[in-house]
Design an enzyme around this catalytic site. Structure first.
Site: not given
Length: 318
Positions: A129, A182
């Site tokens: 991530e 993101t």
């Protein structure tokens, strides 16, 4: 120890409206398919079997970064090859990067004889991530590995993951075919919030958790409110306000931005309502002239699943 393994890694919804970076849940569909095997060459080999042209250099690939973290604590000289067939589009907001990272470490752990705990696997996958967003957050990773609904109570000094039972909930997701990165969606967030907004948000998070635990659908619906993140991020998503308003009119309990967007999710008590919500979403984006995909699914109690070889053969025949 197995020589090779196939796993299905689920899409996930993170934040769940008011639970920014702390709440998430797994979806039954869509899923990525990943094939992993041990190799005689130490390190990680990435092979893409889709058309997304993602990096194959392990340090730049979310699955690769997660596997490199795992290999730092695995027996020296271990080599893993992973072939990735993504059905969860990168940048969709339904945990594409988390699916790759979680699927990779769960599959590798299976190959190695399940030597790592689920919490350790989350810790490894968070390195993936970080590649995707610049931040090691676990709100997609945890439900992708544990399944169901998860609460990330803390990531420092140690991970503290709480699994939450939930009543049956049907999920409608619309993915307008635009991209919201993101990293970009995080950069536009305010660095400070008003105390009154923080208090209201805390009340909603507590109400949502209580509603899930009690199976109180009305409380769940009342608590699906975000006064901090959504007002900022929603400007990146055309049609957001209309989807939210008309989905509620169609019977949805509520919902909001999935992850950082552009996907929008809505929760419903029944599949019939979830299908009605899907039709509303489809009409809105048809009228806007924006291509879209919709999913009508449920919260999945399972995270990454190992697929028996005979099941793969059966699916191929079908």
């Amino acid at each position: 120890m197995s020589a090779s393994i196939t796993v299905l890694a689920p899409a996930t919804v993170a934040n769940v409206v008011c639970g920014f970076d702390v709440l998430g849940f797994a979806l039954e569909t869509p899923t990525d398919t990943m094939h992993l095997r041990l190799t005689d060459t130490p390190g990680v080999t990435i092979i893409n079997e889709d058309d997304y042209n993602l990096p194959t250099e392990p340090t730049r690939n979310v699955a690769g970064a997660a596997l490199l973290a795992l290999l730092r604590e695995a027996p020296a000289g271990t080599g893993i090859e992973v072939r990735i067939q993504k059905s969860i589009k990168p940048g969709s907001g339904i945990g594409s990067s988390a699916a790759s990272a979680a699927g990779a470490v769960v599959g590798a752990n299976e190959l190695l004889g399940n030597v790592f705990s689920q919490e350790e696997l989350v810790r490894f996958a968070m390195f993936g991530e970080e590649v995707a967003s610049g931040v090691q957050h676990a709100d997609n990773i945890a439900p992708a590995i544990y399944g169901g609904v998860t609460l990330i109570r803390a990531t420092e000094p140690t991970l503290d993951i709480v699994t939450l039972p939930a009543p049956e909930l049907h999920v409608t997701v619309v993915h307008p075919q635009i991209e919201v990165k993101t990293s970009d969606a995080r950069q536009i967030l305010k660095k400070e919030v008003l105390l009154k907004d923080a208090i209201r948000q805390w009340g909603n998070v507590g109400g949502l958790v209580a509603g899930l635990l009690k199976g109180d659908y009305d409380l769940i619906g009342r608590s699906l409110e975000d006064v901090i993140i959504e007002p900022v991020r929603s400007i990146l998503i055309p049609g957001f306000a209309a989807v939210k308003e008309q989905s509620r009119l169609a019977g949805a309990l509520g919902g909001g931005i999935s992850g950082s967007g552009p996907s929008i999710f809505m929760l419903s008590r029944t599949e019939e309502t979830a299908q009605a919500v899907a039709r509303v979403m489809q009409q809105i984006y048809t009228d806007l002239g924006i291509d879209f995909h919709t999913y009508v699914t449920r919260i999945s109690p399972a995270g990454v699943r190992v697929v028996p070889t005979e099941q793969l053969h059966a699916n191929a025949v079908l």
